[in-house]
Design an enzyme around this catalytic site. Structure first.
Site, PDB file in Angstrom:
ATOM      1  N   GLY A 163       5.801   1.455   4.326  1.00  0.00           N
ATOM      2  CA  GLY A 163       5.837   2.920   4.172  1.00  0.00           C
ATOM      3  C   GLY A 163       5.224   3.334   2.840  1.00  0.00           C
ATOM      4  N   TYR A 164       5.559   2.598   1.807  1.00  0.00           N
ATOM      5  CA  TYR A 164       5.030   2.905   0.465  1.00  0.00           C
ATOM      6  C   TYR A 164       3.509   2.767   0.469  1.00  0.00           C
ATOM      7  CZ  TYR A 164       4.694   2.775  -4.677  1.00  0.00           C
ATOM      8  OH  TYR A 164       4.378   3.040  -5.995  1.00  0.00           O
ATOM      9  N   THR A 165       3.024   1.681   1.043  1.00  0.00           N
ATOM     10  CA  THR A 165       1.574   1.467   1.082  1.00  0.00           C
ATOM     11  C   THR A 165       0.879   2.585   1.872  1.00  0.00           C
ATOM     12  OG1 THR A 165       1.892  -0.898   0.941  1.00  0.00           O
ATOM     13  CG2 THR A 165      -0.238  -0.157   1.770  1.00  0.00           C
TER      14      THR A 165
END
Ligand SMILES: NC(=O)c1ccc[n+]([C@@H]2O[C@H](COP(=O)([O-])OP(=O)(O)OC[C@H]3O[C@@H](n4cnc5c(N)ncnc54)[C@H](OP(=O)(O)O)[C@@H]3O)[C@@H](O)[C@H]2O)c1
Length: 259
Positions: A163-165
């Protein structure tokens, strides 16, 4: 302005900067750096203390004003409440530093909808909504600087942080999309991409001896970064010295991407 006055183009005196995630880490350093360069600061953070706590004190010690707002950027209603409060200030925001961010470390096969939604909401959607609304005032005045805080994972895949990426890769697209629309109207939209910086965001990596050593071995500068390392790039992109810089993503990574 003559090139001989270049130093003056970094002066932010009389400007007002909105900084999200200002309570600690990179956001706190950015807020203080902006104040030291002359800007008054309006800070937003999830757990900001009444009166602004430490960051408020640091900004005021620079002789600038600090106005603080507590807002959970993972909640869309709270974002709109914040925007209504900011609108009530009737301030022209000259600078927006979209720094607040969160990370959820869990392998992709176990990455729940909840984790994904929360990270995307804070790191991408809230940033779009804030920039659209604050940017509208900048467009109206024909001047303004918006800076997003991207990541090495705007360029690379990362491990256990899908999700962060996705959010940080999305931010680069958003930076370019807004820059294309707004560059001709006097508003600069850019991003900085920090490398591995010692903050709470990377605590799990710092505490894992193997990952920590692997990361350090790949950094040409041979050290992790500090929040202060990122501030110069943010100040540059917020200043008139960057008037012709649009849609760029400036890595501040100790050389990580050069490897
Ligand atoms: N550290 C790194 O190595 C690194 C590398 C690349 C990019 N970045 C990015 O840099 C930015 C700042 O991170 P940092 O390293 O300084 O991390 P940090 O020390 O964990 O600080 C994160 C800041 O974001 C705020 N925040 C988080 N979730 C929020 C929410 N739901 N609503 C409102 N505010 C929220 C926090 O608010 P409170 O303090 O009020 O809780 C905090 O001030 C993030 O976008 C991060 O992704 C960091």
């Amino acid at each position: 302005m003559s090139i001989r006055d270049l130093g003056a183009r970094f002066d932010l005196a009389g400007q007002t900067a909105l900084v999200t995630g200002c309570r600690r880490g990179i956001g706190r350093a950015a807020a203080v750096g902006l104040a030291a360069s002359g800007a008054n600061v309006v800070g937003v953070s999830a757990a900001l203390e009444e009166g602004g706590g430490d960051v408020g004190e640091d900004v005021r010690a620079c002789g600038r004003t600090f106005l603080g707002f507590r807002c959970d950027l993972s909640d869309r209603d709270s974002v709109y409440r914040l925007l209504a409060e900011l609108g009530g200030l009737a301030l022209p925001f000259d600078i927006l530093v979209n720094n607040a961010g969160t990370i959820a470390r869990r392998p992709a096969a176990e990455h729940s909808d909840d984790l994904w939604d929360r990270v995307l909401e804070v790191n991408l959607t809230a940033q779009f909504v804030l920039t659209r609304e604050v940017g509208r005032g900048m467009l109206h005045r024909g001047a303004g600087k918006a800076v997003f805080v991207a990541s090495m994972l705007s360029f690379q895949g990362g491990i256990n942080v899908p999700g962060y990426t996705a959010s940080k890769s999305g931010l680069v697209g958003l930076t370019r999309a807004l820059a294309n629309e707004w560059a001709g109207q006097g508003v600069n939209v850019n991003a900085v991409a920090p490398g591995y910086i010692k903050t709470d965001n990377t605590r799990a990596l710092q505490d894992d001896p193997e990952r920590s050593a692997d990361i350090l071995a790949r950094i040409p500068a041979r050290r992790w970064g500090t929040p202060d390392d990122i501030v110069g790039a943010i100040l540059f992109l917020c200043s008139s010295a960057a008037d012709y810089v649009h849609g760029s993503v400036l890595p501040v990574d100790g050389g990580w991407l050069a490897r």
